[in-house]
Write a protein that holds these residues in place. Structure first.
Motif, PDB file in Angstrom:
ATOM      1  N   TYR A 178       0.643  -1.310   0.110  1.00 53.04           N
ATOM      2  CA  TYR A 178      -0.360  -0.164   0.631  1.00 53.04           C
ATOM      3  C   TYR A 178       0.848   1.438  -0.280  1.00 53.04           C
ATOM      4  CZ  TYR A 178      -3.656   3.368   1.714  1.00 53.04           C
ATOM      5  OH  TYR A 178      -4.401   4.164   1.783  1.00 53.04           O
TER       6      TYR A 178
ATOM      7  N   ALA B 264      -2.935  -4.038  -1.345  1.00 51.16           N
ATOM      8  CA  ALA B 264      -3.763  -3.156  -1.800  1.00 51.16           C
ATOM      9  C   ALA B 264      -4.201  -3.848  -2.828  1.00 51.16           C
ATOM     10  CB  ALA B 264      -2.871  -2.071  -2.991  1.00 51.16           C
TER      11      ALA B 264
ATOM     12  N   THR C 188      -6.384   4.151  -3.252  1.00 52.21           N
ATOM     13  CA  THR C 188      -6.261   3.330  -3.109  1.00 52.21           C
ATOM     14  C   THR C 188      -7.706   2.532  -3.896  1.00 52.21           C
ATOM     15  OG1 THR C 188      -3.844   2.860  -2.639  1.00 52.21           O
ATOM     16  CG2 THR C 188      -5.291   1.082  -3.479  1.00 52.21           C
TER      17      THR C 188
END
Length: 406
Positions: free
Chosen positions: A113, A142, A172
């Motif tokens: 992430y 992610a 994201t």
């Protein structure tokens, strides 16, 4: 340049920056009182979840791949650090994978992430500096796999621009969802405009622009928008030009390109469209406009306004009324009840995970679901030509959303 009325605002997790507003409007943004203070955060510390933070899983049919690009435009001088070697950008490209996700996981090496430095600096802005919390954010995943083979065919491209002071990874949840629905998504970290951006050689670019803007009295919002528009043009050149920077650039459908952004990133989508005809459709998520739209109303290209209740017609931010009147072509104006300014990013998920007060009254899951649903519907209709009833009026599955057609 327009001058900011005194509305202090926060970037994600209380970066001490501001979100600009015009002199004719009061921007709808987190005020200084909304910034989580160290004492408030400390009081919630024992209740913070101990596990790895989870970004909501994407909802589309594809698995998701991701690539990170380091791009430098040496034809420009960086406006915040003129001594820098050109304008430096980090870009994450999410895209549909050739292999479907299994149990919510795309086969391959999981993409992080954020880097450790990025996680540390983002949490530091919220007065969270304990190593365990930094590790949890660094270890977040992610829902994508690094550099896996893309799905066959060509896919529409969407560029994402984050809010001022906010890293690209704070979009994201939206990026991976769009990729799972069949889009290539390029999320940009605009140099020296985020809490922290890691580069491949180990440097970390911090928010020099935050200091410059504060010292200038927040008068340079139009400069931010113009710079981001130029960043976007450069990224499009490097993804769709004759010598693309991405190994899978042949996956991009160059005839179908959109742009969306949060806060000033959303306002910058209109600025970018005005200067680049390649961008076919744009989305502003709760951003005050600094620039008047061009006389041709973006050439009739479609635009979506998606924001908080304060962005309703005649609300606190009158820049939306002005832009709406000037826009030509298909246009949509939606507001979301109980959402706050940061609710169109990953902020609600981060607030929940780290026990930080704030984030509005809309639960994190709903905030993410609403943003994903309407942004995807907009691009499906205007980039893919697939009619979307969700854009025609109120829908019982999203009772928070209000439609405005002044």
């Amino acid at each position: 340049m327009k001058k900011l009325t005194r509305v202090a605002a926060a970037a994600l997790l209380a970066c001490a920056v501001a979100l600009p507003a015009a002199t004719t409007a009061t921007a709808v943004a987190a005020t200084a009182a909304d910034v989580p203070r160290a004492d408030r955060i400390a009081a919630t510390g024992p209740d913070r979840p101990a596990g790895r933070m989870a970004v909501p899983a994407p909802t589309g049919a594809y698995g998701v791949g991701s690539s990170v690009l380091h791009l430098v435009d040496r034809s420009r001088t960086d406006p915040w650090v003129p001594a820098a070697d050109g304008r430096e950008l980090m870009v994450t490209v999410h895209y549909p994978s050739a292999r479907p996700a299994a149990g919510g996981r795309t086969p391959g090496r999981p993409a992080p992430y954020a880097t450790r430095d990025e996680a540390r600096l983002l949490l530091k802005a919220a007065a969270i500096e304990d190593p365990a919390s930094i590790r949890r954010l660094e270890r977040a995943r992610a829902h994508s796999a690094v550099d896996v083979r893309p799905a066959p065919g060509r896919h529409p491209l969407v560029v994402l621009s984050p809010g001022f002071g906010m890293p690209r990874f704070t979009l994201t949840a939206l990026a991976v969802d769009l990729a799972s629905r069949g889009y290539v998504v390029a999320s940009i970290d605009h140099a020296y405009e985020s809490s922290g951006t890691s580069t491949p050689d180990g440097r970390v670019l911090t928010c020099v622009a935050c200091t410059v803007m504060e010292e200038s009295g927040w008068t340079e919002g139009a400069l931010v928008s113009a710079t981001r528009a130029a960043d976007t043009r450069f990224v499009l050149d490097r993804l769709t030009g004759p010598r693309p920077a991405w190994r899978y650039a042949s996956s991009v459908d160059r005839t179908r390109i959109g742009m969306a952004g949060h806060s000033i990133g959303g306002a910058s989508a209109a600025t970018a469209m005005a200067s680049d005809r390649r961008i076919d459709a744009g989305v502003n998520m709760d951003g005050t406009f600094w620039d008047a739209p061009p006389a041709d109303g973006l050439g009739g290209r479609p635009f979506l306004l998606l924001g908080t209740d304060g962005h309703r017609p005649g609300g606190e931010d009158t820049s939306w009324d002005s832009v709406w009147a000037a826009l030509g072509g298909a246009k949509h104006w939606l507001t979301v009840d109980r959402a706050d300014h940061l609710g169109f990013s990953d902020a609600p998920v981060l607030f929940d995970h780290f026990g930080i007060p704030g984030g509005g009254d809309l639960p994190a899951g709903r905030a993410v679901a609403v943003t994903r649903a309407y942004v995807a519907a907009f691009f499906d209709e205007h980039l893919r030509g697939r009619e979307q009833p969700l854009l025609d009026g109120p829908d019982p599955s999203h009772p928070e959303v209000r439609f405005h057609r002044p």
